[in-house]
Write an enzyme that holds these catalytic residues in place. Sequence first.
Site, short mmCIF file in Angstrom:
data_model
loop_
_atom_site.label_atom_id
_atom_site.label_comp_id
_atom_site.label_asym_id
_atom_site.label_seq_id
_atom_site.Cartn_x
_atom_site.Cartn_y
_atom_site.Cartn_z
N HIS A 114 42.46 42.27 67.08
CA HIS A 114 41.93 41.46 65.62
C HIS A 114 40.31 41.17 65.68
O HIS A 114 40.02 40.71 66.80
CB HIS A 114 42.93 40.23 65.33
CG HIS A 114 44.25 40.37 65.53
ND1 HIS A 114 45.06 40.68 66.66
CD2 HIS A 114 45.29 40.48 64.41
CE1 HIS A 114 46.21 40.68 66.32
NE2 HIS A 114 46.30 40.86 65.06
N LYS A 119 47.46 48.90 67.40
CA LYS A 119 47.45 47.97 65.99
C LYS A 119 45.86 47.38 65.84
O LYS A 119 45.25 46.89 66.82
CB LYS A 119 48.34 46.70 65.81
CG LYS A 119 47.91 45.78 64.59
CD LYS A 119 49.06 44.74 64.63
CE LYS A 119 48.32 43.97 63.40
NZ LYS A 119 49.32 42.72 63.48
N LYS A 128 30.07 47.76 34.14
CA LYS A 128 30.16 48.96 33.12
C LYS A 128 28.72 49.51 32.82
O LYS A 128 28.84 50.63 32.45
CB LYS A 128 30.69 48.19 31.82
CG LYS A 128 32.07 47.93 31.70
CD LYS A 128 32.69 47.43 30.57
CE LYS A 128 34.11 46.87 30.67
NZ LYS A 128 34.86 46.64 29.55
N ASP A 165 36.76 51.25 25.41
CA ASP A 165 36.75 49.96 24.92
C ASP A 165 36.65 49.96 23.38
O ASP A 165 37.39 49.14 22.71
CB ASP A 165 35.71 48.90 25.45
CG ASP A 165 36.15 48.54 26.90
OD1 ASP A 165 35.10 48.31 27.64
OD2 ASP A 165 37.15 48.55 27.16
P1 NAP Z 1 29.95 41.97 31.04
O1 NAP Z 1 29.30 43.42 30.79
O2 NAP Z 1 29.75 41.20 32.45
O3 NAP Z 1 29.39 41.06 29.75
C1 NAP Z 1 29.71 39.60 29.82
C2 NAP Z 1 29.20 38.82 28.56
O4 NAP Z 1 29.71 37.51 28.61
C3 NAP Z 1 27.45 38.89 28.60
O5 NAP Z 1 27.03 38.97 27.36
C4 NAP Z 1 27.34 37.27 29.08
O6 NAP Z 1 26.18 36.81 28.38
C5 NAP Z 1 28.46 36.63 28.37
N1 NAP Z 1 28.83 35.51 29.31
C6 NAP Z 1 29.41 35.49 30.48
N2 NAP Z 1 29.71 34.23 30.98
C7 NAP Z 1 29.29 33.35 29.66
C8 NAP Z 1 28.77 32.09 29.61
N3 NAP Z 1 29.35 31.01 30.39
N4 NAP Z 1 28.39 31.66 28.52
C9 NAP Z 1 27.91 32.53 27.78
N5 NAP Z 1 27.88 33.79 27.86
C10 NAP Z 1 28.46 34.22 28.97
O7 NAP Z 1 31.42 41.96 30.83
P2 NAP Z 1 32.40 42.84 29.88
O8 NAP Z 1 32.84 44.14 30.67
O9 NAP Z 1 31.59 43.00 28.49
O10 NAP Z 1 33.81 41.94 29.76
C11 NAP Z 1 33.64 40.75 29.05
C12 NAP Z 1 34.73 40.11 28.83
O11 NAP Z 1 35.74 40.92 27.92
C13 NAP Z 1 35.69 39.97 30.02
O12 NAP Z 1 36.43 38.75 29.98
C14 NAP Z 1 36.71 41.18 30.04
O13 NAP Z 1 37.73 40.74 30.83
C15 NAP Z 1 36.86 41.19 28.51
N6 NAP Z 1 37.25 42.70 28.12
C16 NAP Z 1 38.60 42.95 27.98
C17 NAP Z 1 38.91 44.13 27.68
C18 NAP Z 1 40.52 44.50 27.04
O14 NAP Z 1 40.70 45.33 27.14
N7 NAP Z 1 41.07 43.42 26.48
C19 NAP Z 1 37.90 45.22 27.46
C20 NAP Z 1 36.67 44.81 27.89
C21 NAP Z 1 36.43 43.72 28.03
P3 NAP Z 1 24.71 37.15 29.27
O15 NAP Z 1 24.42 38.34 28.75
O16 NAP Z 1 23.90 36.23 28.92
O17 NAP Z 1 24.93 37.16 30.74
C1 DHK Z 2 39.08 45.42 31.16
C2 DHK Z 2 38.16 45.80 30.61
O1 DHK Z 2 36.97 45.49 30.65
C3 DHK Z 2 38.64 47.43 30.21
O2 DHK Z 2 37.17 48.17 29.65
C4 DHK Z 2 39.06 48.31 31.41
C5 DHK Z 2 39.83 46.12 32.45
C6 DHK Z 2 40.41 47.57 31.82
C7 DHK Z 2 41.13 45.30 33.12
O3 DHK Z 2 41.95 45.94 33.66
O4 DHK Z 2 40.98 44.26 32.92
O5 DHK Z 2 39.32 49.63 31.08
#
Ligand code: NAP
Ligand code: DHK
Length: 534
Positions: free
Chosen positions: A147, A174, A318, A356
Amino acid sequence: MKSSGVLLASTDHLQMSCRGGTGRNYSLICAPIMGKSVDQMLIEIGKAKAGGADLVEVRLDYLNSFNPRQDLKILIKRSPLPTLFTYRPKWEGGQYEGDETQRLDALRLAMELGADYIDVELQVAHEFLSSISGRKPENFKVIVSSHNYQNTPSVEDISILVARIQATGADIVKIATTALDITDVARVFQITFHSQVPIIGLVMSERGLISRLLCPKFGGYLTFGTIEAGIVSAPGQPTLKDLLGIYNFRQLGPDTKVFGIIGNPVGHSKSPILYNKAFKAVGFNGIYVPLLIDDIGKFFDVYSSADFAGFSCTIPHKEDALKRCDEVDPVAKAIGAVNCIIRRPSDGKLIGYNTDYIGAITAIEDGLRGSHTTNNSSGSPLAGKLFVVVGAGGAGKALAYGAKEKGARVVIANRTLDRAKEIAELIGGQAISIAELENFHPENGMILANTTSIGMQPKVDLTPIPKRALSSYSLVFDAVYTPKMTRLLREAEESGAIIVSGLEMFIGQAYEQYERFTNLPAPKELFREIMAKY
Ligand code: NAP
Ligand code: DHK
């Protein structure tokens, strides 16, 4: 039995091609048993049997009191599963601090009383195996283990360690190391894939998870599956329920294609549940795993095999993912972010896409049309609306681009104003700081789309905009989908707005990904059924 395959590896990348292996999975699932008493251990062994384990590892060093002959007789006689006894000393990461001779005597006694396996540490293996020479029962096996709780050595050093273990006369080798980066696991895959003797190769910590999940693909003798989440004998162990219920462990084999969600964090993602259950339902030979990644470039440099076939991508990779792709779909290029990467089978090139935006925009349009089924009415209900995107990351870019495409007037509000300005200039919109949102009320009937991670588990009490500011919005969307009902959505609903959950986006963005992963039509109703349970 290993598949026929060639592992072309050097120190910096893992390539392998498995040419039509048996497809069968020879890897066993072992449940660690860490009860403080024999009675508690028997209860846990019963749970392990019920949970689908193939054998149990009885960790004698966890017992508060231990009468070897009496307790071993009971445990061996009453276990419904094959038993592996381990009596791990503190000097190798266990709980035992007593006399060494008594420790090894107990393991010898376990062998005599009918144990199926014992695990003994490399440091004392030669002495131990010499002491049982000529006395080993026919089907009894000795695992000799090593380990490393600090790191994962080079391939050369691990190979030397394996040779040292083999030289002791071990039946099963292992090796347990620790991942500081997900790329460390590739070295252990290389060793287990090439090993000519039965070998257990596991990498501890969350960054080592794929060593446990992909064990059947790379020839590991067994993986550990716990009877309950969080009750682990080593960092990073998945549960029996997840191994069998999500990752389809029994169906995995050398030619299983690997997919995963790239992110940091990544443990919250529901993608593994969604895709693995869909793969199983249609009989697709793939596994979709969480990939906790620090450096996306390094990941792709090391896992360059065609078997690592497709990826979803989330925070914070991304935008970096787009730069890493060999080719990028025009929409993803316009957005400036990639959330889906396919390794093209013909040439191994990484092709980037963005699903997205279609997932989110379709969900919002359906929300405005009053239902979540996809309608085919012409013209978008977003045309002419004032669409406020909160966030300027990967998701924010996708939403801004999509809304603009649908004829909306777009405002981007972000913590870092410069990032909002970049997108605004790109798509012809307005940029404001997130702080200005509170007093931003140019008109009523606006659309709000949160694409920050504010409100995402575990910080569920946070929201990007005070409730009192929500009255100007007719629809509020939250990309965050863990939890499904965020504080923002709850307060928007209380304020009379239509709300659209990030789960709708999540399901929608997964359709195209699934089709690109499998070349099969997305099982849309099945997706909804799967996600309705989570
Ligand atoms: P990302 O590229 O890291 O962007 C994050 C964004 O959130 C940036 O604009 C950042 O601002 C802002 N942010 C983060 N923490 C913050 C805080 N405490 N106060 C103010 N602004 C804050 O992430 P992403 O890929 O775009 O995803 C963002 C969110 O969307 C995540 O929660 C992700 O799970 C969700 N999402 C969901 C789906 C879905 O399928 N439902 C798809 C895509 C994303 P700054 O520019 O100032 O850093
Ligand atoms: C969430 C996102 O930001 C999507 O764009 C991905 C990922 C899936 C998730 O699994 O939470 O495609």
